[in-house]
Design an enzyme around this catalytic site. Structure first.
Site, PDB file in Angstrom:
ATOM      1  N   LYS A   1       0.732  -1.001  -0.078  1.00  0.00           N
ATOM      2  CA  LYS A   1       0.004  -0.107   0.011  1.00  0.00           C
ATOM      3  C   LYS A   1       0.899   1.119   0.029  1.00  0.00           C
ATOM      4  CE  LYS A   1      -2.490   1.713   3.680  1.00  0.00           C
ATOM      5  NZ  LYS A   1      -2.036   3.048   3.913  1.00  0.00           N
TER       6      LYS A   1
ATOM      7  N   ASP B   1      -3.415   4.406  -1.879  1.00  0.00           N
ATOM      8  CA  ASP B   1      -4.359   4.719  -0.891  1.00  0.00           C
ATOM      9  C   ASP B   1      -4.282   6.144  -0.886  1.00  0.00           C
ATOM     10  OD1 ASP B   1      -5.786   5.073   1.343  1.00  0.00           O
ATOM     11  OD2 ASP B   1      -4.284   4.561   2.815  1.00  0.00           O
ATOM     12  N   LEU B   2      -5.050   6.820  -1.873  1.00  0.00           N
ATOM     13  CA  LEU B   2      -5.062   8.514  -1.788  1.00  0.00           C
ATOM     14  C   LEU B   2      -6.269   8.874  -1.693  1.00  0.00           C
ATOM     15  CD1 LEU B   2      -2.827   8.942  -5.268  1.00  0.00           C
ATOM     16  CD2 LEU B   2      -2.033   9.076  -2.848  1.00  0.00           C
ATOM     17  N   LYS B   3      -7.422   8.009  -1.263  1.00  0.00           N
ATOM     18  CA  LYS B   3      -8.690   8.550  -0.589  1.00  0.00           C
ATOM     19  C   LYS B   3      -9.128   9.696  -1.447  1.00  0.00           C
ATOM     20  CE  LYS B   3      -7.608   6.853   4.208  1.00  0.00           C
ATOM     21  NZ  LYS B   3      -6.364   6.649   3.911  1.00  0.00           N
ATOM     22  N   LEU B   4      -9.530   9.570  -2.508  1.00  0.00           N
ATOM     23  CA  LEU B   4      -9.932  10.779  -3.333  1.00  0.00           C
ATOM     24  C   LEU B   4     -11.360  11.392  -3.027  1.00  0.00           C
ATOM     25  CD1 LEU B   4      -9.532   9.004  -6.971  1.00  0.00           C
ATOM     26  CD2 LEU B   4      -7.970  10.798  -5.885  1.00  0.00           C
TER      27      LEU B   4
ATOM     28  N   ASP C   1     -13.535  14.892  -4.301  1.00  0.00           N
ATOM     29  CA  ASP C   1     -13.687  16.150  -4.702  1.00  0.00           C
ATOM     30  C   ASP C   1     -15.029  16.049  -5.703  1.00  0.00           C
ATOM     31  OD1 ASP C   1     -13.376  18.686  -5.844  1.00  0.00           O
ATOM     32  OD2 ASP C   1     -11.068  18.514  -5.623  1.00  0.00           O
TER      33      ASP C   1
ATOM     34  N   ASN D   1     -16.220  15.893 -11.513  1.00  0.00           N
ATOM     35  CA  ASN D   1     -15.448  16.045 -12.578  1.00  0.00           C
ATOM     36  C   ASN D   1     -13.904  15.991 -12.156  1.00  0.00           C
ATOM     37  OD1 ASN D   1     -15.166  16.863 -15.385  1.00  0.00           O
ATOM     38  ND2 ASN D   1     -14.332  18.943 -14.798  1.00  0.00           N
ATOM     39  N   THR D   2     -13.536  16.593 -11.153  1.00  0.00           N
ATOM     40  CA  THR D   2     -12.212  16.743 -10.810  1.00  0.00           C
ATOM     41  C   THR D   2     -11.701  15.210 -10.337  1.00  0.00           C
ATOM     42  OG1 THR D   2     -12.655  18.803  -9.861  1.00  0.00           O
ATOM     43  CG2 THR D   2     -10.570  17.567  -8.893  1.00  0.00           C
TER      44      THR D   2
ATOM     45  N   THR E   1     -11.697   6.198  10.917  1.00  0.00           N
ATOM     46  CA  THR E   1     -11.579   5.629  12.218  1.00  0.00           C
ATOM     47  C   THR E   1     -11.208   6.585  13.399  1.00  0.00           C
ATOM     48  OG1 THR E   1      -9.647   4.477  11.567  1.00  0.00           O
ATOM     49  CG2 THR E   1     -11.206   2.931  11.759  1.00  0.00           C
TER      50      THR E   1
ATOM     51  N   GLN F   1      -2.941   2.323  17.412  1.00  0.00           N
ATOM     52  CA  GLN F   1      -3.992   1.780  16.953  1.00  0.00           C
ATOM     53  C   GLN F   1      -4.949   1.360  18.233  1.00  0.00           C
ATOM     54  OE1 GLN F   1      -5.126   1.472  14.039  1.00  0.00           O
ATOM     55  NE2 GLN F   1      -3.734   1.136  12.390  1.00  0.00           N
TER      56      GLN F   1
ATOM     57  N   ARG G   1       3.446  -1.226  10.597  1.00  0.00           N
ATOM     58  CA  ARG G   1       4.612  -1.205  11.648  1.00  0.00           C
ATOM     59  C   ARG G   1       4.787  -2.602  12.165  1.00  0.00           C
ATOM     60  NH1 ARG G   1       2.087   3.781  14.640  1.00  0.00           N
ATOM     61  NH2 ARG G   1       0.255   2.682  13.459  1.00  0.00           N
TER      62      ARG G   1
HETATM   63  O1  C5P Z   1       1.515   0.595  11.113  1.00  0.00           O
HETATM   64  P1  C5P Z   1      -0.071   0.066  10.895  1.00  0.00           P
HETATM   65  O2  C5P Z   1      -0.137  -1.457  10.729  1.00  0.00           O
HETATM   66  O3  C5P Z   1      -1.091   0.701  11.992  1.00  0.00           O
HETATM   67  O4  C5P Z   1      -0.519   0.530   9.791  1.00  0.00           O
HETATM   68  C1  C5P Z   1      -2.029   0.607   9.157  1.00  0.00           C
HETATM   69  C2  C5P Z   1      -1.919   1.344   7.885  1.00  0.00           C
HETATM   70  O5  C5P Z   1      -3.507   1.207   7.326  1.00  0.00           O
HETATM   71  C3  C5P Z   1      -1.649   2.696   7.756  1.00  0.00           C
HETATM   72  O6  C5P Z   1      -1.203   2.947   6.610  1.00  0.00           O
HETATM   73  C4  C5P Z   1      -2.750   3.642   8.223  1.00  0.00           C
HETATM   74  O7  C5P Z   1      -2.989   5.076   7.607  1.00  0.00           O
HETATM   75  C5  C5P Z   1      -3.956   2.639   7.447  1.00  0.00           C
HETATM   76  N1  C5P Z   1      -5.230   2.738   8.038  1.00  0.00           N
HETATM   77  C6  C5P Z   1      -5.541   2.524   9.309  1.00  0.00           C
HETATM   78  N2  C5P Z   1      -6.754   2.893   9.717  1.00  0.00           N
HETATM   79  C7  C5P Z   1      -7.713   3.227   8.758  1.00  0.00           C
HETATM   80  C8  C5P Z   1      -7.834   3.175   7.447  1.00  0.00           C
HETATM   81  C9  C5P Z   1      -6.157   3.317   7.382  1.00  0.00           C
HETATM   82  O8  C5P Z   1      -4.616   2.322  10.030  1.00  0.00           O
HETATM   83  N3  C5P Z   1      -9.210   3.259   9.255  1.00  0.00           N
END
Ligand code: C5P
Length: 229
Positions: A31, A58-61, A63, A66-67, A113, A186, A207
């Site tokens: 990702k 994972d750029l979460k569009l 807008d 059209n954009t 989240t 988390q 991580r």
């Molecule tokens: O390092 P870790 O395992 O916590 O990474 C989780 C990945 O998932 C990160 O890139 C984080 O931005 C992404 N993510 C998340 N929770 C979300 C959406 C995306 O942890 N609700």
């Protein structure tokens, strides 16, 4: 449905990212998020693809339609296997993106989240009659109706999503930890094994693998627990 482990490449720059990938002798699903994409630009996707890895961009569009359509057209040529957008952009925006990403997986973000029940009602002004869970389910249904393949959610939400939205609606679930890895920031974490039992289609792991002393070993343990091979 094919289950897979997606490694979150949350690195500052290309050098760190490619050094990490060099530790692996197999093709991965990775990702790339905002940090790496904004620091290195689209070229980083070409570099990763050259090495044969699959990519969730994972750029979460979010807008106007059209954009988003224009952005999707620019991204399409990069050949990512999965991309995403914010479902709250609405049905016209989702359809505009779907038309462009006709042959790749397109998933949605429901409620971030980091948004709690209080923020949802007081700041985003979602009516108090709709709980956070109702909102997630309703967004997921709206996403599906407009062509999304699935959503990002907690593994703990998967059974409800599958029941209410459909078994084939994909669930991509971060917040994964092996029993002995630290949670970091988390809060609601599950093990790869439990994510499998809950019915997750893809787990996103950052991580626990990227900060490990032996990323390859940890990846293999997680993959075995989740995919069973
Ligand atoms: O390092 P870790 O395992 O916590 O990474 C989780 C990945 O998932 C990160 O890139 C984080 O931005 C992404 N993510 C998340 N929770 C979300 C959406 C995306 O942890 N609700």
């Amino acid at each position: 449905m094919a289950k897979d482990v997606i490694i979150a490449l949350d690195f500052k720059n290309k050098e760190e990212c490619l050094n990490f990938l060099d530790k692996f002798d197999e093709k991965l699903y990775v990702k790339v998020g905002l940090e790496l994409f904004y620091s290195e630009g689209p070229q980083i996707i070409n570099e990763i693809k050259k090495r044969g890895h699959k990519i969730f961009l994972d750029l979460k569009l979010h807008d106007i339609p059209n954009t988003v359509k224009g952005a999707a057209n620019s991204l399409k040529n990069l050949g990512a296997d999965m991309t995403n957008l914010h479902i709250c952009g609405g049905s016209a925006m989702i359809k505009a993106a779907r038309e462009v990403f006709e042959n790749s997986i397109l998933i949605g973000v429901t409620v971030l989240t980091s948004t709690d029940e209080e923020t949802l009602h007081r700041e985003i002004l979602v009516d108090k009659d709709f709980s956070l869970e109702d909102t997630v389910i309703s967004y997921a249904k709206m996403g599906k109706k407009n062509g999304l393949d699935g959503i990002v959610c907690s593994a703990l939400e998967v059974p409800k999503i599958k029941e209410k939205v459909g078994k084939d609606f994909l669930t991509v679930t971060p917040g994964i930890r092996l029993d002995d890895s630290s949670n970091g920031d988390q809060k609601r974490v599950v093990t790869p094994k439990y994510a499998r039992e809950l019915g997750s289609d893809y787990i996103v792991v950052g991580r626990p693998i990227t900060k490990s002393e032996d990323p390859l070993k940890v990846y293999k343990i997680i993959k075995k627990e989740f995919v069973g091979e």
